[in-house]
Structure formats: C-alpha cells, structure tokens
Write a protein that holds these residues in place. Sequence first.
Motif, PDB file in Angstrom:
ATOM      1  N   PRO A   5       0.829  -1.205   0.000  1.00 44.68           N
ATOM      2  CA  PRO A   5       0.000   0.000   0.000  1.00 44.68           C
ATOM      3  C   PRO A   5       0.863   1.254   0.000  1.00 44.68           C
ATOM      4  O   PRO A   5       1.959   1.266   0.562  1.00 44.68           O
ATOM      5  N   ALA A   6       0.370   2.271  -0.656  1.00 49.00           N
ATOM      6  CA  ALA A   6       1.108   3.539  -0.713  1.00 49.00           C
ATOM      7  C   ALA A   6       1.138   4.170   0.673  1.00 49.00           C
ATOM      8  O   ALA A   6       0.181   4.060   1.437  1.00 49.00           O
ATOM      9  N   PRO A   7       2.259   4.822   1.023  1.00 47.18           N
ATOM     10  CA  PRO A   7       2.302   5.500   2.311  1.00 47.18           C
ATOM     11  C   PRO A   7       1.326   6.671   2.346  1.00 47.18           C
ATOM     12  O   PRO A   7       0.949   7.212   1.315  1.00 47.18           O
ATOM     13  N   SER A   8       0.956   7.034   3.537  1.00 46.87           N
ATOM     14  CA  SER A   8       0.063   8.175   3.712  1.00 46.87           C
ATOM     15  C   SER A   8       0.825   9.469   3.439  1.00 46.87           C
ATOM     16  O   SER A   8       2.026   9.465   3.218  1.00 46.87           O
ATOM     17  N   ALA A   9       0.120  10.571   3.490  1.00 45.75           N
ATOM     18  CA  ALA A   9       0.754  11.880   3.318  1.00 45.75           C
ATOM     19  C   ALA A   9       1.636  12.182   4.531  1.00 45.75           C
ATOM     20  O   ALA A   9       1.428  11.638   5.614  1.00 45.75           O
ATOM     21  N   TRP A  10       2.605  13.053   4.339  1.00 44.39           N
ATOM     22  CA  TRP A  10       3.460  13.478   5.450  1.00 44.39           C
ATOM     23  C   TRP A  10       2.633  14.315   6.427  1.00 44.39           C
ATOM     24  O   TRP A  10       1.882  15.194   6.027  1.00 44.39           O
ATOM     25  N   ILE A  11       2.791  14.047   7.716  1.00 42.20           N
ATOM     26  CA  ILE A  11       2.104  14.778   8.781  1.00 42.20           C
ATOM     27  C   ILE A  11       3.157  15.439   9.659  1.00 42.20           C
ATOM     28  O   ILE A  11       4.103  14.790  10.106  1.00 42.20           O
ATOM     29  N   THR A  12       2.994  16.734   9.920  1.00 44.45           N
ATOM     30  CA  THR A  12       3.935  17.461  10.764  1.00 44.45           C
ATOM     31  C   THR A  12       3.571  17.256  12.224  1.00 44.45           C
ATOM     32  O   THR A  12       2.420  17.393  12.617  1.00 44.45           O
ATOM     33  N   SER A  13       4.556  16.932  13.022  1.00 41.71           N
ATOM     34  CA  SER A  13       4.342  16.727  14.450  1.00 41.71           C
ATOM     35  C   SER A  13       3.889  18.019  15.113  1.00 41.71           C
ATOM     36  O   SER A  13       4.561  19.040  15.020  1.00 41.71           O
ATOM     37  N   SER A  14       2.768  17.984  15.795  1.00 44.07           N
ATOM     38  CA  SER A  14       2.283  19.179  16.491  1.00 44.07           C
ATOM     39  C   SER A  14       3.137  19.480  17.716  1.00 44.07           C
ATOM     40  O   SER A  14       3.262  20.624  18.130  1.00 44.07           O
ATOM     41  N   TYR A  15       3.764  18.479  18.303  1.00 43.00           N
ATOM     42  CA  TYR A  15       4.605  18.681  19.473  1.00 43.00           C
ATOM     43  C   TYR A  15       5.876  19.451  19.109  1.00 43.00           C
ATOM     44  O   TYR A  15       6.266  20.376  19.782  1.00 43.00           O
ATOM     45  N   SER A  16       6.503  19.077  18.019  1.00 40.63           N
ATOM     46  CA  SER A  16       7.761  19.722  17.655  1.00 40.63           C
ATOM     47  C   SER A  16       7.550  21.087  17.005  1.00 40.63           C
ATOM     48  O   SER A  16       8.444  21.919  17.016  1.00 40.63           O
ATOM     49  N   ALA A  17       6.383  21.327  16.455  1.00 42.92           N
ATOM     50  CA  ALA A  17       6.119  22.602  15.778  1.00 42.92           C
ATOM     51  C   ALA A  17       6.227  23.792  16.728  1.00 42.92           C
ATOM     52  O   ALA A  17       6.676  24.869  16.336  1.00 42.92           O
ATOM     53  N   ALA A  18       5.851  23.614  17.973  1.00 41.37           N
ATOM     54  CA  ALA A  18       5.895  24.706  18.943  1.00 41.37           C
ATOM     55  C   ALA A  18       7.324  25.165  19.221  1.00 41.37           C
ATOM     56  O   ALA A  18       7.558  26.310  19.600  1.00 41.37           O
ATOM     57  N   GLN A  19       8.269  24.285  19.018  1.00 39.63           N
ATOM     58  CA  GLN A  19       9.676  24.595  19.274  1.00 39.63           C
ATOM     59  C   GLN A  19      10.435  24.917  17.991  1.00 39.63           C
ATOM     60  O   GLN A  19      11.649  25.082  18.014  1.00 39.63           O
ATOM     61  N   ASN A  20       9.721  24.978  16.879  1.00 41.29           N
ATOM     62  CA  ASN A  20      10.304  25.253  15.567  1.00 41.29           C
ATOM     63  C   ASN A  20      11.378  24.233  15.177  1.00 41.29           C
ATOM     64  O   ASN A  20      12.316  24.552  14.484  1.00 41.29           O
ATOM     65  N   GLU A  21      11.262  23.037  15.681  1.00 42.57           N
ATOM     66  CA  GLU A  21      12.152  21.921  15.349  1.00 42.57           C
ATOM     67  C   GLU A  21      11.284  20.796  14.825  1.00 42.57           C
ATOM     68  O   GLU A  21      11.120  19.771  15.457  1.00 42.57           O
ATOM     69  N   CYS A  22      10.695  21.006  13.672  1.00 39.48           N
ATOM     70  CA  CYS A  22       9.642  20.110  13.175  1.00 39.48           C
ATOM     71  C   CYS A  22      10.173  18.843  12.517  1.00 39.48           C
ATOM     72  O   CYS A  22      11.158  18.874  11.785  1.00 39.48           O
ATOM     73  N   VAL A  23       9.474  17.769  12.784  1.00 41.13           N
ATOM     74  CA  VAL A  23       9.665  16.538  12.047  1.00 41.13           C
ATOM     75  C   VAL A  23       8.338  16.181  11.406  1.00 41.13           C
ATOM     76  O   VAL A  23       7.278  16.611  11.858  1.00 41.13           O
ATOM     77  N   GLN A  24       8.413  15.414  10.345  1.00 41.25           N
ATOM     78  CA  GLN A  24       7.219  14.925   9.678  1.00 41.25           C
ATOM     79  C   GLN A  24       7.266  13.408   9.658  1.00 41.25           C
ATOM     80  O   GLN A  24       8.340  12.810   9.594  1.00 41.25           O
ATOM     81  N   VAL A  25       6.086  12.802   9.714  1.00 39.37           N
ATOM     82  CA  VAL A  25       5.964  11.349   9.757  1.00 39.37           C
ATOM     83  C   VAL A  25       4.931  10.926   8.728  1.00 39.37           C
ATOM     84  O   VAL A  25       3.945  11.621   8.500  1.00 39.37           O
ATOM     85  N   ARG A  26       5.171   9.789   8.096  1.00 41.55           N
ATOM     86  CA  ARG A  26       4.141   9.154   7.268  1.00 41.55           C
ATOM     87  C   ARG A  26       4.266   7.660   7.462  1.00 41.55           C
ATOM     88  O   ARG A  26       5.331   7.138   7.779  1.00 41.55           O
ATOM     89  N   ALA A  27       3.153   6.970   7.282  1.00 41.04           N
ATOM     90  CA  ALA A  27       3.137   5.538   7.576  1.00 41.04           C
ATOM     91  C   ALA A  27       2.355   4.753   6.539  1.00 41.04           C
ATOM     92  O   ALA A  27       1.426   5.263   5.925  1.00 41.04           O
ATOM     93  N   SER A  28       2.775   3.520   6.374  1.00 43.71           N
ATOM     94  CA  SER A  28       2.013   2.530   5.624  1.00 43.71           C
ATOM     95  C   SER A  28       1.890   1.324   6.553  1.00 43.71           C
ATOM     96  O   SER A  28       2.338   1.370   7.697  1.00 43.71           O
TER      97      SER A  28
END
Length: 64
Positions: A5-28
């Motif tokens: 299955p194709a991976p989902s879209a990239w999602i930005t972590s809401s926890y890291s966004a507040a610190q301006n050190e963002c990571v993104q996650v996607r999963a299949s």
Amino acid sequence: MTHAPAPSAWITSSYSAAQNECVQVRASARTVEVRDSKHTALPHVRMAPTAFGQFVTALRHGNL
C-alpha cells in the motif's frame, strides 16, 4: 503480484512545531518514515511500525 500500500501523506508533528524543530511522519502498513520538515529533500529514517513505537516510547521516557 501484490503491491505494498502507498504510504500516507506526510504529517507534521504538532509537538515539535511549537519549538520550531519540526519533524514529519508518514506511515504505511509496513513502514514508518520520519524526516526533517525544513529539509525534505534530505534522506529520511525508515523503520518498521513496531520499531517506531519503541522509538516514541523511549523519547517519552527521556531515554534518548
């Protein structure tokens, strides 16, 4: 032939966004990928969902 299955879209972590050190996650069903949201063209980390769960648990407990 079966296709993974194709991976989902990239999602930005809401926890890291507040610190301006963002990571993104996607999963299949078979893989979880993590990347730096500021440098999306750079390589990203890919792991099994169980390994990702262990990684998140270690982060929550301050073990990393």
